[in-house]
Design an enzyme around this catalytic site. Structure first.
Site, PDB file in Angstrom:
ATOM      1  CE1 TYR A  42      54.367   1.626  -2.779  1.00  0.00           C
ATOM      2  CE2 TYR A  42      55.382  -0.542  -2.718  1.00  0.00           C
ATOM      3  CZ  TYR A  42      55.496   0.821  -2.878  1.00  0.00           C
ATOM      4  OH  TYR A  42      56.716   1.375  -3.151  1.00  0.00           O
ATOM      5  NE  ARG A  69      57.123  -6.340 -19.018  1.00  0.00           N
ATOM      6  CZ  ARG A  69      56.051  -6.360 -19.827  1.00  0.00           C
ATOM      7  NH1 ARG A  69      56.206  -6.577 -21.112  1.00  0.00           N
ATOM      8  NH2 ARG A  69      54.854  -6.134 -19.343  1.00  0.00           N
TER       9      ARG A  69
END
Lengths: 265, 374
Positions: free
Chosen positions: A56, A238
């Site tokens: 990542y 979220r």
């Protein structure tokens, strides 16, 4: 801070004793300051598990967040992953991860992909050694088929503690889940929302019945299956919503209905 | 009163070419290569249906694109804002192309000097390649931004190959994995380094038997040989600028000879990369690479060129035994080293570097060593 949510997040005890939160914060594809800010926000909201990987290219950003947070390291669960092109360079790659993360150990180290589709037994032996030396508290794999899990056991005597894979109602496999349970392996879900069909009427109706969103229903479904899930969001609302799933329980019929959305054979 | 005008990125590039045309005594330039047309018009002709597209760069920096009418919709959709003219389809398309081109040149004064790339060469024309090379030599900030994005795409393509690689995969499955990953990352166009001036991608091997060819989408059986090294390279495009990265996979523990060759090439590549800095001559970098490999491999198994200028395509050979060009900040290079083997595919490593004020910056994360997937 909102510790109430944190304490409500269920955990599972892995084979070697580490306790893994069943809901974590996925960091892919966040990088740099955006990743650090998002992780700090997630920790502030109550997340205690952070999922990253060498691939990542954001372990330094995770490390920056770990340095800035006031939450003690022992209360956090950090997962990182070895890329398949690091065969033969396992220890060096782990050391680079530890340095970037600014920590003496990671809680869970996963083999990100089976190298060349093989079990990667050579690398797995290095994983076992790293756990024995206390550099990692738990070891596992990602994107492994059942036959590869068994091959690892056969060749090294050790099953992974966690098997992470792309997992959502669309990718649900009762066979995989049952087989992992029988082997003492906890299933982990990556990309739990990206591969889901959030507009599916089964999900929207169940969500309506619990005053929840389809996303929350999926995360709750994972938790009730004992599957560790790492949804990612850079948006505070979220993030909070993804963590706030312990206020309702899915019925057995609802669980079965969601299981039935699987598009696997 | 003098006025200042802010030029957009394409206009800045056109201006650089115009300056080089002035220096070379050219009034008009005929560009035919995909990289030159992308540089001058931000237009990718690699996916065009018909060969032969020509971009005419005239006095004042005006451009006119001459293309087959088969590609009219693509040009309309591309956002190209210059003038256009088209030749019609049919068996005599080549003659019609020449006729359209002649017509555009006939309006020029008889004293006008024409510079042309190979795809539109005509009697008395000046070679356009040196003009374009000189203009493309140093990248501006916008070009560097695009090259960084393209390098990121190459890295994404690399992980799509390596992470999902198994010996059972067919070539088309690997291409699909790369394609999907690049599109998800906002890319979607890529190319083969082996293209002719008209932009037609040809089949080719890099080195012989490499799976790079699968990324160029040429026909082959598509079956991998897991007992052999699998060198591959990717050339994704981002806003018409190209990434270039590659390495070599093995599916089993390499034998001592293969390992020693790969280690030697890897070390020599890193040594050459470490030497890249402003002020060093290109042939010096090449010599450093060769010196590092001395005694490990026969020179005839080594590429005579280990670096190319990089921009809207792979440009002129740069790092070679005969290049006396001095490296400067803002130059972008694709460094590609390879060892061929007598039998089977060789070993190859490739990455992109940017020459900076103090040294160089590597734009790819692709490891320049044998990737062991077992």
């Amino acid at each position: 801070m909102t510790p109430a949510l944190s304490t409500a997040t269920p955990t599972v005890t892995l084979t070697a004793g580490a306790k893994m939160p069943l809901i974590g914060f996925g960091t892919h594809p966040l990088r740099g300051q955006e990743a650090t800010d998002a992780i700090l926000q997630a920790l502030d909201l109550g997340y205690r598990s952070v999922d990253t990987a060498t691939r990542y290219q954001n372990q330094d950003a995770v490390g920056a967040a770990l340095r800035q947070t006031s939450i003690p390291r022992e209360e956090l669960f950090i997962t990182t992953k070895l890329p398949p092109d690091a065969v033969g360079f396992e220890r060096k790659t782990l050391e680079q991860s530890l340095e970037a993360l600014g920590t003496d150990y990671v809680d869970l180290w996963l083999m990100h992909w089976p190298p060349g589709g093989s079990p990667g037994a050579g690398s797995w032996k290095e994983f076992i050694r790293a756990r024995e030396e206390g550099l990692v508290r738990a070891i596992g794999v990602s994107n492994y088929q059942l036959r590869l899990l068994d091959a690892l056991k056969r060749e090294t005597g050790e099953y992974p503690e966690v098997a992470q894979l792309q997992w959502s109602p669309v990718y649900y496999s009762e066979r995989y889940l049952t087989a992992c349970r029988e082997r003492g392996i906890v299933v982990g879900a990556h990309s739990p929302l990206r591969s889901a069909r959030l507009e599916d009427p089964v999900l929207t109706e169940i969500a309506r019945a619990h005053d929840a969103t389809p996303t929350q229903v999926i995360i709750r479904w994972d938790v009730q299956h004992g599957v560790a899930v790492v949804p990612k969001s850079a948006h505070r609302e979220r993030m909070l919503s993804n963590l706030d799933v312990m206020r309702f329980t899915l019925t057995e019929d609802e669980m079965k209905a969601i299981d039935g959305l699987s598009e696997l054979e | 009163m003098a006025t200042t005008m802010t030029l957009n990125p394409v206009q800045r590039r056109v201006q650089r070419v115009a300056e080089q045309m002035d220096a070379a005594g050219a009034d008009v330039l005929l560009a035919t290569s995909p990289s030159a047309i992308a540089y001058l018009a931000d237009l990718n002709i690699r996916s065009f249906t018909a060969p032969g597209t020509v971009l005419v760069l005239g006095p004042g920096g005006n451009t006119t694109l001459l293309a087959s009418e088969a590609d009219q919709p693509k040009i309309a959709a591309s956002g190209y804002r210059g003038l256009t003219d088209f030749w019609s389809l049919g068996q005599d398309a080549e003659e019609r192309r020449e006729s359209v081109l002649r017509m555009h040149l006939s309006g020029l004064p008889s004293s006008a000097r024409v510079a042309a790339e190979r795809g539109a060469l005509r009697e008395g024309a000046i070679a356009a390649e040196p003009i374009l090379d000189a203009a493309m030599r140093i990248k501006d900030d916008d070009e560097i931004r695009r090259l960084r994005a393209a390098a990121d795409l190459a890295d994404i393509g690399y992980t799509a190959v390596v992470d999902r690689m198994t010996p059972e995969l067919r070539v088309y499955e690997i291409v699909r994995n790369v394609d999907r990953s690049l599109r998800r990352a906002g890319g979607g166009e890529f190319w083969s380094p082996l293209e002719d001036a008209a932009g037609v991608t040809r089949a080719g091997y890099y080195p012989a038997g490499s799976i790079a060819t699968l990324l160029g989408r040429h026909e082959e059986t598509g079956v991998l040989d897991p007992s052999q090294p699998l060198p591959f390279a990717l050339y994704p495009l981002s806003e018409n600028y190209t990434g270039a990265a590659g390495t070599t996979i093995v599916f089993e523990t390499p034998g001592p000879l293969l390992r020693s060759l790969a280690d030697a090439l890897s070390d020599a590549t890193e040594t050459a990369l470490a030497a890249i800095r402003p002020g060093i001559r290109a042939d010096e970098v090449f010599a450093i690479h060769r010196q590092a490999l001395q005694g490990t491999v026969s020179p005839d198994r080594l590429d005579p060129i280990i670096g190319y200028s990089l921009g809207t395509g792979l440009g002129r050979p740069l790092l070679s035994a005969t290049s006396e060009e001095v490296l400067e900040p803002g130059m972008a290079l694709s460094v590609r080293t390879a060892i061929t083997r007598e039998q089977g595919p060789g070993i190859a490593f490739q990455t992109t570097v940017l020459v900076t004020e103090t040294g160089n910056e590597r734009l790819n994360i692709v490891p320049l060593r044998l990737i062991e997937l077992h």
